[in-house]
Design a protein around this motif. Structure first.
Motif, mmCIF file in Angstrom:
data_model
loop_
_atom_site.group_PDB
_atom_site.id
_atom_site.type_symbol
_atom_site.label_atom_id
_atom_site.label_comp_id
_atom_site.label_asym_id
_atom_site.label_seq_id
_atom_site.Cartn_x
_atom_site.Cartn_y
_atom_site.Cartn_z
ATOM 1 N N GLU A 58 0.833 -1.210 0.000
ATOM 2 C CA GLU A 58 0.000 0.000 0.000
ATOM 3 C C GLU A 58 0.864 1.255 0.000
ATOM 4 O O GLU A 58 0.568 2.226 -0.715
ATOM 5 C CB GLU A 58 -0.934 -0.017 1.208
ATOM 6 C CG GLU A 58 -1.991 -1.105 1.165
ATOM 7 C CD GLU A 58 -2.888 -1.073 2.388
ATOM 8 O OE1 GLU A 58 -2.666 -0.191 3.252
ATOM 9 O OE2 GLU A 58 -3.808 -1.911 2.477
ATOM 10 N N HIS A 59 1.931 1.232 0.810
ATOM 11 C CA HIS A 59 2.844 2.384 0.848
ATOM 12 C C HIS A 59 3.499 2.599 -0.518
ATOM 13 O O HIS A 59 3.632 3.747 -0.978
ATOM 14 C CB HIS A 59 3.904 2.142 1.925
ATOM 15 C CG HIS A 59 4.962 3.194 1.962
ATOM 16 N ND1 HIS A 59 4.730 4.483 2.402
ATOM 17 C CD2 HIS A 59 6.279 3.156 1.582
ATOM 18 C CE1 HIS A 59 5.849 5.188 2.314
ATOM 19 N NE2 HIS A 59 6.803 4.413 1.820
ATOM 20 N N ALA A 60 3.896 1.515 -1.184
ATOM 21 C CA ALA A 60 4.523 1.633 -2.505
ATOM 22 C C ALA A 60 3.550 2.206 -3.527
ATOM 23 O O ALA A 60 3.933 3.021 -4.383
ATOM 24 C CB ALA A 60 5.027 0.265 -2.960
ATOM 25 N N LEU A 61 2.282 1.811 -3.452
ATOM 26 C CA LEU A 61 1.293 2.321 -4.402
ATOM 27 C C LEU A 61 1.082 3.824 -4.207
ATOM 28 O O LEU A 61 1.024 4.584 -5.188
ATOM 29 C CB LEU A 61 -0.032 1.570 -4.223
ATOM 30 C CG LEU A 61 -1.197 2.048 -5.091
ATOM 31 C CD1 LEU A 61 -0.887 1.829 -6.559
ATOM 32 C CD2 LEU A 61 -2.491 1.346 -4.709
ATOM 33 N N PHE A 106 -10.079 -5.243 -11.599
ATOM 34 C CA PHE A 106 -11.054 -5.316 -10.523
ATOM 35 C C PHE A 106 -12.406 -4.830 -11.021
ATOM 36 O O PHE A 106 -12.505 -4.161 -12.057
ATOM 37 C CB PHE A 106 -10.592 -4.495 -9.310
ATOM 38 C CG PHE A 106 -10.477 -3.010 -9.571
ATOM 39 C CD1 PHE A 106 -11.549 -2.161 -9.378
ATOM 40 C CD2 PHE A 106 -9.282 -2.458 -10.015
ATOM 41 C CE1 PHE A 106 -11.457 -0.799 -9.611
ATOM 42 C CE2 PHE A 106 -9.166 -1.104 -10.254
ATOM 43 C CZ PHE A 106 -10.251 -0.272 -10.054
ATOM 44 N N SER A 107 -13.449 -5.158 -10.317
ATOM 45 C CA SER A 107 -14.785 -4.695 -10.668
ATOM 46 C C SER A 107 -15.096 -3.396 -9.938
ATOM 47 O O SER A 107 -14.408 -3.018 -8.981
ATOM 48 C CB SER A 107 -15.836 -5.752 -10.331
ATOM 49 O OG SER A 107 -15.914 -5.950 -8.934
ATOM 50 N N ILE A 108 -16.132 -2.716 -10.382
ATOM 51 C CA ILE A 108 -16.499 -1.448 -9.746
ATOM 52 C C ILE A 108 -16.908 -1.672 -8.294
ATOM 53 O O ILE A 108 -16.538 -0.897 -7.405
ATOM 54 C CB ILE A 108 -17.635 -0.777 -10.538
ATOM 55 C CG1 ILE A 108 -17.151 -0.399 -11.950
ATOM 56 C CG2 ILE A 108 -18.141 0.465 -9.820
ATOM 57 C CD1 ILE A 108 -18.205 0.231 -12.815
ATOM 58 N N ASP A 109 -17.644 -2.746 -8.025
ATOM 59 C CA ASP A 109 -18.084 -3.021 -6.651
ATOM 60 C C ASP A 109 -16.912 -3.371 -5.741
ATOM 61 O O ASP A 109 -16.990 -3.155 -4.525
ATOM 62 C CB ASP A 109 -19.105 -4.160 -6.640
ATOM 63 C CG ASP A 109 -20.438 -3.739 -7.237
ATOM 64 O OD1 ASP A 109 -20.689 -2.521 -7.294
ATOM 65 O OD2 ASP A 109 -21.207 -4.622 -7.659
ATOM 66 N N VAL A 169 -8.253 -5.008 -5.898
ATOM 67 C CA VAL A 169 -7.997 -3.668 -6.433
ATOM 68 C C VAL A 169 -6.502 -3.360 -6.378
ATOM 69 O O VAL A 169 -5.912 -2.860 -7.342
ATOM 70 C CB VAL A 169 -8.798 -2.613 -5.658
ATOM 71 C CG1 VAL A 169 -8.505 -1.219 -6.196
ATOM 72 C CG2 VAL A 169 -10.287 -2.906 -5.741
ATOM 73 N N LEU A 170 -5.869 -3.684 -5.246
ATOM 74 C CA LEU A 170 -4.438 -3.444 -5.096
ATOM 75 C C LEU A 170 -3.635 -4.261 -6.102
ATOM 76 O O LEU A 170 -2.687 -3.759 -6.727
ATOM 77 C CB LEU A 170 -4.021 -3.789 -3.662
ATOM 78 C CG LEU A 170 -2.552 -3.574 -3.305
ATOM 79 C CD1 LEU A 170 -2.171 -2.106 -3.475
ATOM 80 C CD2 LEU A 170 -2.273 -4.053 -1.888
ATOM 81 N N LEU A 177 -0.484 -4.522 -11.177
ATOM 82 C CA LEU A 177 -0.310 -5.039 -12.535
ATOM 83 C C LEU A 177 -0.320 -3.902 -13.553
ATOM 84 O O LEU A 177 0.448 -3.917 -14.530
ATOM 85 C CB LEU A 177 -1.411 -6.053 -12.837
ATOM 86 C CG LEU A 177 -1.358 -6.730 -14.213
ATOM 87 C CD1 LEU A 177 -0.058 -7.502 -14.368
ATOM 88 C CD2 LEU A 177 -2.548 -7.658 -14.406
ATOM 89 N N LEU A 178 -1.173 -2.910 -13.330
ATOM 90 C CA LEU A 178 -1.199 -1.740 -14.216
ATOM 91 C C LEU A 178 0.134 -1.006 -14.184
ATOM 92 O O LEU A 178 0.644 -0.571 -15.225
ATOM 93 C CB LEU A 178 -2.335 -0.803 -13.795
ATOM 94 C CG LEU A 178 -2.402 0.548 -14.515
ATOM 95 C CD1 LEU A 178 -2.647 0.354 -16.008
ATOM 96 C CD2 LEU A 178 -3.475 1.432 -13.906
ATOM 97 N N ALA A 179 0.712 -0.847 -12.991
ATOM 98 C CA ALA A 179 2.012 -0.179 -12.887
ATOM 99 C C ALA A 179 3.095 -0.951 -13.630
ATOM 100 O O ALA A 179 3.950 -0.363 -14.309
ATOM 101 C CB ALA A 179 2.389 -0.034 -11.412
ATOM 102 N N ASP A 180 3.056 -2.270 -13.550
ATOM 103 C CA ASP A 180 4.038 -3.087 -14.268
ATOM 104 C C ASP A 180 3.868 -2.960 -15.775
ATOM 105 O O ASP A 180 4.857 -2.797 -16.520
ATOM 106 C CB ASP A 180 3.895 -4.548 -13.826
ATOM 107 C CG ASP A 180 4.898 -5.448 -14.513
ATOM 108 O OD1 ASP A 180 6.105 -5.253 -14.322
ATOM 109 O OD2 ASP A 180 4.467 -6.351 -15.262
#
Length: 480
Positions: A17-20, A115-118, A129-130, A135-138
């Motif tokens: 979480e801190h890295a994100l 992830f889904s919206i919910d 979500v995390l 994965l998006l950052a990678d």
């Protein structure tokens, strides 16, 4: 029953979480000095960390949409106001929907990777979500050469400052992360159990189909054997009839009496034939009426079931295409508003030319030659420029009419609004640009050559406002 969450897993989740949060901060996703100053508080390792942590930072979808715009400036059609997104659920969910669709179309993330919206809006699976954002950052670093890389928990653990901050994390934050990990583990186990049950059901259905096919094949084979035996009996009976005159003109029931052991079978067939009605008249009227009522009721039930099935299918089909329609409608609205803004800028610039440049050109028909290289010329005559400017009033009138037609349409914009009919209606007026287009290059070359030998012309083209006020002081535009 999910396994107990270890302290190591909790520490790794806190570091992730801190890295994100640090990655989002370095990418300048959070805009404004005030937000930049308090962005560190969203990290769970901060001394005065926000209760919701990184979830509060990305829950309204504004930060995520800004992040996607850094990767592709045309990936998000619009971003709803942050204040409205926090207060109104549909605004918040629209931001998240735009972000997830951009992840699919621009980044190439699959449904299982997103992830889904919910998961985020209703906090049903925050660990997913995390994982999706990691994965998006990678993918952003590998595919889009994004300059900011997401640090791993192992690299963050090496820092003494992070170790000290990790030891100071409050028990509330640890309990929050523990609940998220337990929830994620439970959902994964439920998903695996559902997949196993679905696979078992499919195998059971397949076995039933195979057994059903085997039974049908056995019945067909039995029918074929019965039909062949019946044909053989008929041929033997025919042969017998041909050989013995006793069996001629006998019914099938009577012929069975001549076979060995056929007396009882013949009696049974005769009794059954006597009990079976030979026509509808043999049934009572009340039974026929009840049968017709039951048949009509059954048809109604079947029709209602088919109607419900069609309604469910159509609703699911509409829900599947609705997000794409909303995104395309938002992009279309952006294009329409850009057309309006471009036209307003163009009309304002044309009015500036009418008020400032044309009076100077008319006031100074011949520009004096002051440069030594222009001794062989008496004056600079901007012939092509003057010819080009003669059409500007007509062009300005045409564009003002176009702008007056566009403004009410854009003010009352909706997904089915159209602009094409306006341009089709005014297509014939586009001919006013013929002279402007053909003489533009000649006018530009003429001004370029004139600047070299005429100081007043050079001054006018460099600082037109000051030159205009000095040359035409009585013009109303000069006072403005």
């Amino acid at each position: 029953m999910a396994a107990a969450v270890s302290e190591t897993a909790i520490a790794n989740a806190l570091l992730r979480e801190h890295a994100l949060v640090q990655w989002l901060r370095e990418a300048s996703v959070v805009c404004g000095e005030e937000e930049e100053a308090r962005i560190a508080a969203y990290s769970p390792l901060h001394t005065h960390s926000v209760a919701g942590g990184w979830v509060e930072l990305v829950s309204d979808g504004v930060v995520l949409c800004r992040l996607m715009l850094l990767l592709n400036p045309k990936s998000i059609p619009r971003i709803n106001d942050p204040k409205q997104s926090r207060e109104l659920s549909f605004k918040r969910r629209e931001n998240l929907r735009f972000f997830l669709m951009a992840c699919k179309d621009e980044i190439g993330m699959t449904d299982s990777e997103r992830f889904s919206i919910d998961d985020l809006d209703k906090r049903t699976n925050l660990m997913r979500v995390l994982e999706s954002l990691e994965l998006l950052a990678d993918k952003a670093c590998r595919q889009h050469s994004f300059a900011f890389k997401l640090l791993s928990p192992a690299s963050l653990r090496e820092s003494p400052a992070n170790k000290e901050a990790l030891s100071r994390v409050s028990q509330t934050q640890r309990d929050r992360v523990k609940r998220q990990l337990e929830q994620s583990a439970r959902l994964k186990s439920e998903k695996a159990a559902a997949a196993a049950l679905r696979s078992q059901s499919l195998r059971h259905i397949k076995l039933q189909n195979n057994s059903g096919h085997s039974a049908v094949a056995a019945i067909l084979q039995s029918n074929n054997s019965n039909s062949s035996s019946t044909n053989n009996n008929n041929r033997s009976n025919n042969n017998h009839n041909n050989k013995s005159p006793i069996t001629q003109n006998k019914s099938p029931a009577e012929l069975r009496r001549f076979s060995v052991g056929g007396a009882l079978a013949a009696k049974d067939i005769t009794d059954e034939a006597s009990r079976v009605p030979q026509s509808e008249d043999a049934f009572p009227d009340h039974l026929i009426a009840n049968f017709n009522e039951l048949k009509a009721e059954r048809d109604k039930v079947i029709l209602r079931g088919i109607t419900r099935l069609q309604a469910v299918y159509r609703a699911n089909k509409v829900r599947a295409v609705y997000p794409n329609k909303v995104r395309k409608a938002a992009f279309r609205e952006n294009v329409a508003r850009e057309i309006l803004e471009t036209e307003e800028t163009y009309v304002n610039n044309m009015r500036l030319v009418m008020d400032m440049f044309m009076p100077v050109i008319e006031a100074i028909p011949l520009w004096p030659v002051t440069h030594p290289t222009g001794n062989n010329k008496k004056a600079v005559d901007l012939e092509h420029t003057k010819a080009l400017m003669r059409d500007i009033p007509l062009i300005l009138s045409f564009n003002e009419q176009l702008l007056s037609d566009l403004r009410p349409r854009i003010a009352r914009w909706h997904p089915n609004q159209q602009l094409g009919d306006i341009f089709i209606r005014m297509a014939a007026c586009m001919k006013v640009y013929i002279n402007y287009v053909t003489k533009f290059d000649l006018s530009a070359l003429e001004q370029k050559d004139g600047r070299k030998i005429s100081a007043p012309l050079n001054e006018f083209l460099d600082v037109p406002v000051q030159f205009f006020k000095k040359t035409c002081p009585n013009n109303p535009a000069a006072k403005r």
